[in-house]
Enzyme design. Structure first.
Site, short mmCIF file in Angstrom:
data_model
loop_
_atom_site.label_atom_id
_atom_site.label_comp_id
_atom_site.label_asym_id
_atom_site.label_seq_id
_atom_site.Cartn_x
_atom_site.Cartn_y
_atom_site.Cartn_z
N ASP A 1 -7.37 -2.38 14.24
CA ASP A 1 -8.77 -2.65 13.85
C ASP A 1 -8.89 -3.94 13.03
O ASP A 1 -9.94 -4.21 12.45
CB ASP A 1 -9.36 -1.45 13.06
CG ASP A 1 -8.67 -1.20 11.72
OD1 ASP A 1 -7.70 -1.93 11.40
OD2 ASP A 1 -9.09 -0.28 11.00
N GLU B 1 -9.69 -1.90 5.38
CA GLU B 1 -10.35 -1.52 6.62
C GLU B 1 -11.63 -2.33 6.83
O GLU B 1 -12.10 -2.99 5.89
CB GLU B 1 -10.65 -0.02 6.58
CG GLU B 1 -9.42 0.87 6.45
CD GLU B 1 -8.54 0.89 7.71
OE1 GLU B 1 -8.50 -0.10 8.47
OE2 GLU B 1 -7.86 1.90 7.92
N ASP C 1 0.81 -1.22 0.00
CA ASP C 1 0.00 0.00 0.00
C ASP C 1 0.85 1.27 0.00
O ASP C 1 2.06 1.22 0.19
CB ASP C 1 -0.96 0.00 1.20
CG ASP C 1 -0.32 -0.53 2.48
OD1 ASP C 1 0.92 -0.53 2.57
OD2 ASP C 1 -1.05 -0.97 3.38
N HIS D 1 -7.15 -4.77 10.31
CA HIS D 1 -6.93 -4.69 8.86
C HIS D 1 -5.65 -5.38 8.44
O HIS D 1 -4.70 -5.49 9.20
CB HIS D 1 -6.96 -3.23 8.36
CG HIS D 1 -5.79 -2.37 8.77
ND1 HIS D 1 -5.91 -1.02 9.01
CD2 HIS D 1 -4.48 -2.65 8.98
CE1 HIS D 1 -4.73 -0.52 9.32
NE2 HIS D 1 -3.84 -1.49 9.32
C1 F6R Z 1 1.47 -1.37 5.99
C2 F6R Z 1 0.25 -2.13 6.17
C3 F6R Z 1 -0.56 -2.05 7.42
C4 F6R Z 1 0.28 -2.27 8.67
C5 F6R Z 1 -0.59 -2.17 9.93
C6 F6R Z 1 0.24 -2.31 11.19
O1 F6R Z 1 2.06 -1.64 4.72
O2 F6R Z 1 -0.11 -2.83 5.28
O3 F6R Z 1 -1.59 -2.99 7.37
O4 F6R Z 1 0.88 -3.53 8.59
O5 F6R Z 1 -1.25 -0.96 9.94
O6 F6R Z 1 1.13 -1.25 11.30
P1 F6R Z 1 2.26 -1.25 12.43
O7 F6R Z 1 3.20 -2.34 12.09
O8 F6R Z 1 2.92 0.11 12.30
O9 F6R Z 1 1.57 -1.46 13.72
#
Ligand code: F6R
Length: 260
Positions: free
Chosen positions: A136, A143, A67, A138
């Site tokens: 959450d 989301e 992403d 995801h």
């Molecule tokens: C980032 C991504 C997100 C993160 C998630 C956790 O490329 O795909 O799904 O993996 O938001 O983020 P952290 O590791 O910062 O807690």
């Protein structure tokens, strides 16, 4: 689904690196799906160490990132382009033309998303997709209520994700509201998935993803549908797993298990 519980973040990162190396050893031209955020930092550090100290070779590897924020130029310190370059790409030998990251600044998002999906297919699909999990639930920026068959597209971030990611920005208002993200369906097409999570903040999402129903409200629960998914967590992130002892028992018994 395999659940591996390690003592701490460092051990979790090392085990994730071993899985990457295993794929690379059997397939030197592997296609990897990459994640950003705090969670995979230890994994990237370990892979960089293996490259520098043990000549781990990435010269035939292709990558696709999950992403990117919409509106951030590639040189913005919070863009995922910048993150990947700083924490991984500039330290290893992946050819620049083999690196693919969604564009957050294209003039035509729909066309770009279609092209991104096509490019993954042209490269033979993703061999190993690395994932984190949002608080959450995801995966990537899928989301709550994202279709479990979704493909790469533009998404609006949830309030919770904006709050969580505000720690990287000077002010909450600076967190982009939109992102371009691989879909859940895109992720499920990868041949192998590893999802990493550490700390108490992820314990509830991990329990829902692993032991809850498969639901678009917790998109990480879609991993239950995948034939080769590993959830790799530290003790704290495993804190709310009801069947934790069972997963630890299975993992401990693995070396003695019949091989075929
Ligand atoms: C980032 C991504 C997100 C993160 C998630 C956790 O490329 O795909 O799904 O993996 O938001 O983020 P952290 O590791 O910062 O807690």
């Amino acid at each position: 689904m395999e659940i591996i519980i390690k003592d701490d973040y460092q051990q979790m990162s090392r085990t994730a690196a071993e899985i990457v190396v295993e794929v690379l050893n059997t397939r030197p031209n592997a296609v990897f799906g990459m994640a950003t955020g705090s969670t995979p930092l230890g994994l990237y550090q370990e892979l960089v160490r293996l490259h520098k100290q043990e000549q781990l070779d990435f010269s035939r590897v292709t990558t696709f990132n999950l992403d990117e924020y919409v509106g951030l130029p590639v040189n913005h310190p919070q863009s995922y382009h910048y993150f990947m370059h700083e924490h991984f790409f500039k330290h290893v030998n992946i050819p620049a033309q083999n690196i693919n990251i969604p564009s957050g600044t294209t003039s035509n998002y729909r066309a770009f998303c279609e092209w991104y999906e096509q490019r993954i297919t042209e490269c033979g699909g993703i061999d190993l997709q690395i994932l984190g999990i949002g608080s959450d639930g995801h995966i990537a920026f899928n989301e709550p209520a994202s279709s479990l068959s979704s493909r790469t597209r533009l998404k609006t971030l949830s309030k919770q994700t904006i709050d969580d990611n505000a720690r990287f920005f000077d002010r909450r208002e600076e967190v982009p509201v939109y992102a371009i993200t691989m879909g859940v369906g895109t992720i499920l097409d990868a041949r192998k998935l590893i999802l990493l999570a550490s700390s108490k903040k992820k314990a509830k999402a991990i329990a829902q993803a692993v032991e809850g129903p498969v639901t678009s409200i917790v998109t990480a629960s879609a991993l239950q549908l995948h034939p080769d998914a590993t959830v790799l967590v530290d003790q704290e992130a495993a804190g709310q797993l009801a069947m934790r002892d069972y997963y630890e028992f299975i993992y401990a018994a693995k070396p003695g298990a019949p091989r075929t």
